[in-house]
Design an enzyme around this catalytic site. Structure first.
Site, PDB file in Angstrom:
ATOM      1  N   HIS A 227     -11.770  44.443  18.306  1.00 27.68           N
ATOM      2  CA  HIS A 227     -10.585  45.287  18.506  1.00 27.68           C
ATOM      3  C   HIS A 227     -10.996  46.759  18.495  1.00 27.68           C
ATOM      4  CE1 HIS A 227      -7.471  42.155  17.375  1.00 27.68           C
ATOM      5  NE2 HIS A 227      -8.537  41.617  16.823  1.00 27.68           N
TER       6      HIS A 227
ATOM      7  N   HIS B 205     -14.330  38.457  19.868  1.00 26.11           N
ATOM      8  CA  HIS B 205     -13.753  39.689  20.410  1.00 26.11           C
ATOM      9  C   HIS B 205     -13.771  40.784  19.353  1.00 26.11           C
ATOM     10  CE1 HIS B 205     -10.487  37.388  18.536  1.00 26.11           C
ATOM     11  NE2 HIS B 205      -9.941  38.563  18.230  1.00 26.11           N
TER      12      HIS B 205
END
Ligand code: AMP
Length: 139
Positions: A105, A103
């Site tokens: 941010h 992932h």
């Protein structure tokens, strides 16, 4: 290479087993608000491909992920009235990674407003819902 644990929290979000404040979805990626935001509009963009970190995905898959980050970040920045955007991505516990599903941010930054701590506490669900709505209308 790190191994992938199929029952991690983001895998459960992808399967719809736990909820999220969804902002965007396509065939390869999902973007939703971080439940412990370090800034207003703190967003996570995750792959649908099962990769634990940056090194477990194909260059093509990584390209698709980063294309979504590039497209969403300026819109999120505008939606929350920020002045800049910090893009962060952690690999390995030693580097600060806590969820082992790749992932990125997106952290909108306002002039003079300090970044909150990592895992600084859960946001109020109503606040997250309001922020998500504000962002969705500007995507
Ligand atoms: P990292 O340190 O890069 O692994 O970041 C993982 C992030 O996931 C943290 O910022 C957490 O606040 C966030 N997080 C953990 N569980 C959830 C969840 N259920 N929904 C949204 N964000 C989450």
């Amino acid at each position: 290479m790190a191994s992938y644990e199929p029952d991690n929290i983001f895998a459960k979000i992808l399967k719809g087993e736990i909820p999220c404040h969804k902002l965007y979805e396509d065939d390869d990626t999902l973007a939703f608000l971080d439940i412990m935001p370090r800034t207003e509009g703190h967003t996570l963009v995750i792959t649908k491909e099962q990769a634990p970190d940056l090194f477990g995905i194909t260059p093509q898959g990584l390209g698709k992920l980063m294309a979504v980050v590039q497209a969403l970040a300026p819109k999120i920045k505008t939606a929350v009235g920020a002045d800049g955007v910090l893009i962060q991505q952690f690999n390995g516990a030693a580097a600060g990674q806590t969820v082992f599903h790749l992932h990125v941010h997106i952290l909108p930054i306002k002039d003079g407003v300090a970044l909150g701590p990592q895992e600084g506490g859960m946001a109020e669900p109503d606040d997250l819902a309001m922020t998500a709505e504000k962002i969705r209308t500007s995507l």
